[in-house]
Scaffold this active site. Sequence first.
Site, PDB file in Angstrom:
ATOM      1  N   HIS A   1      12.486 113.851  64.327  1.00  0.00           N
ATOM      2  CA  HIS A   1      12.054 113.046  63.193  1.00  0.00           C
ATOM      3  C   HIS A   1      13.051 111.917  62.876  1.00  0.00           C
ATOM      4  O   HIS A   1      12.419 110.796  62.632  1.00  0.00           O
ATOM      5  CB  HIS A   1      11.833 113.923  61.603  1.00  0.00           C
ATOM      6  CG  HIS A   1      10.979 115.095  62.052  1.00  0.00           C
ATOM      7  ND1 HIS A   1       9.895 114.987  62.812  1.00  0.00           N
ATOM      8  CD2 HIS A   1      10.916 116.389  61.483  1.00  0.00           C
ATOM      9  CE1 HIS A   1       9.026 116.214  62.925  1.00  0.00           C
ATOM     10  NE2 HIS A   1       9.874 117.039  61.992  1.00  0.00           N
TER      11      HIS A   1
ATOM     12  N   LYS B   1      19.441  97.383  46.113  1.00  0.00           N
ATOM     13  CA  LYS B   1      20.530  97.412  44.966  1.00  0.00           C
ATOM     14  C   LYS B   1      21.057  96.048  44.995  1.00  0.00           C
ATOM     15  O   LYS B   1      21.607  95.440  45.941  1.00  0.00           O
ATOM     16  CB  LYS B   1      21.519  98.415  45.412  1.00  0.00           C
ATOM     17  CG  LYS B   1      21.152  99.879  45.080  1.00  0.00           C
ATOM     18  CD  LYS B   1      22.450 100.594  45.046  1.00  0.00           C
ATOM     19  CE  LYS B   1      22.094 102.171  44.882  1.00  0.00           C
ATOM     20  NZ  LYS B   1      23.303 102.945  44.980  1.00  0.00           N
TER      21      LYS B   1
HETATM   22  C1  BG6 Z   1       9.250 120.508  60.495  1.00  0.00           C
HETATM   23  C2  BG6 Z   1      10.469 121.227  60.479  1.00  0.00           C
HETATM   24  O1  BG6 Z   1       9.168 119.533  61.715  1.00  0.00           O
HETATM   25  O2  BG6 Z   1       9.518 119.492  59.378  1.00  0.00           O
HETATM   26  C3  BG6 Z   1      10.598 122.029  59.180  1.00  0.00           C
HETATM   27  O3  BG6 Z   1      10.429 122.305  61.673  1.00  0.00           O
HETATM   28  C4  BG6 Z   1      10.848 120.958  57.925  1.00  0.00           C
HETATM   29  O4  BG6 Z   1      12.075 122.792  59.302  1.00  0.00           O
HETATM   30  C5  BG6 Z   1       9.578 119.962  57.958  1.00  0.00           C
HETATM   31  O5  BG6 Z   1      10.759 121.814  56.950  1.00  0.00           O
HETATM   32  C6  BG6 Z   1       9.713 119.143  57.175  1.00  0.00           C
HETATM   33  O6  BG6 Z   1       8.690 118.078  57.030  1.00  0.00           O
HETATM   34  P1  BG6 Z   1       8.254 117.343  55.577  1.00  0.00           P
HETATM   35  O7  BG6 Z   1       7.329 116.478  56.089  1.00  0.00           O
HETATM   36  O8  BG6 Z   1       8.085 118.474  54.692  1.00  0.00           O
HETATM   37  O9  BG6 Z   1       9.630 116.514  55.428  1.00  0.00           O
END
Ligand code: BG6
Length: 484
Positions: free
Chosen positions: A244, A374
């Site tokens: 992510h 900011k």
């Molecule tokens: C998932 C992870 O990919 O993303 C989780 O496995 C996490 O651990 C989640 O909680 C978070 O996703 P979001 O969209 O709530 O930020």
Amino acid sequence: SESGCLSIIVLGASGDLAKKKTFPALFHLFQQGFLQSGEVHIFGYARSNLSDDGLRERIRGYLKGASDEHLSQFLQLVKYVSGSYDSGEGFELLNKAISEYETSKNNESGSYRRLFYLALPPSVYPSVCKMIRSYCMNPSSHTGWTRVIVEKPFGKDLDSAEELSAELGQLFEEEQLYRIDHYLGKELVQNLLVLRFANRLFLPLWNRDNIANVQIVFKEDFGTDGRGGYFDQYGIIRDIIQNHLLQVFCLVAMEKPVSLKPEHIRDEKVKVLQSVEPIKHEEVVIGQYDGYKDDPTVPDDSNTPTYASVVLRVHNERWEGVPFILKAGKALNSRKAEIRVQFKDAPGDIFRCKKQGRNEFVIRLQPSEAMYMKLTVKKPGLEMATEQSELDLSYGLRYNDVKIPEAYERLILDTIRGDQQHFVRRDELRAAWEIFTPLLHDIDGGKLKSVPYKPGTRGPQEADELNKRMGYVQTHGYIWVAPT
Ligand code: BG6
């Protein structure tokens, strides 16, 4: 747009991901008219022995904000087939169910589309994909396509990921594989390219001459909540950072793509990933919250990080010397995800501030999407004083009449449309694992130790110190008053 039969097959239909994300996303698409009753069928597949109604009952509770009529219309489209993930029988049955639906449709002019969504643990991907390949492909006498959506984790390190890629690559073409990273479906992540490349304001500033450091931060205010067994094998770097946050990093750091074609965008992402230097141990902090090991499925001597702060350095003309701090943690003091781009001090300061207020551009991905810059301004009033304020674009105010779609909703729709822009390509995945694998092996081998932190806090203090060393200046609430 294409017409004809669309079969969406959710494998792992009785699991958590399917209930919480996949079916609700399908339902929202249905509500908005993207999945037409006459044209779509949804098949749930799992091992549990359930009836159609049994599955419908299980998912009903997760489909919120719907009228009863709408809900039952949608649920009527959902069928259930039960079978194992590694034997032909179940998949033969599944194929029979799909084919029956297709023949019932008198679909002479239209195409036949089969979308398989693997809401399953990755250990069964290879066998499930083999089964799909052997029993459930769209017959070659049909026009249309077969596509497969897979979820992370794609392997545990470079070798295992490459092995998985090779196995799937033998069964499907790259154009058929949709590797989901749901962060790519978030509104403000999708906004990044527009922001960077459609605004003259940012173009000349987005580089080492002006930017001091960048933070990409993910925080959750809950722990691993019963997922300890899964989580302990992966840890926060594999769970959040390697996918992510790294995807967000790509969009912040990459060069301008030739066009918006998926291949052009993904080419640039691969390039910037390949420019990342090896991670240095002294630029990493890992932590584990107190109480994590109380979960009976977590071993007592686990070193698995539930928190990590990792500095990436990009070896190119634009970014040499600018630290990118990727930070993620569970069981912290709040839930949020944001990008913070901190600019350098304005040279030749005439205000003689002891601590100069820095420009910082913040993109909040969640909750309550916002972008704010900011600025240092004159504090309104008779005095000559400066203070920090914000130019603020809060989506809740500016776009209060727009319902921001869920990431999964968008990504499933992209898959139906055949748009791979927001999906991870095979070489991109490889480059991502190349960056993190040495560090992950060192952590797994105990060469780096997780420091403890208290749940509900900012995380380990060592991470704040790392931030400081990386030149991050905390200027929140700064006020300067001119000497008289
Ligand atoms: C998932 C992870 O990919 O993303 C989780 O496995 C996490 O651990 C989640 O909680 C978070 O996703 P979001 O969209 O709530 O930020």
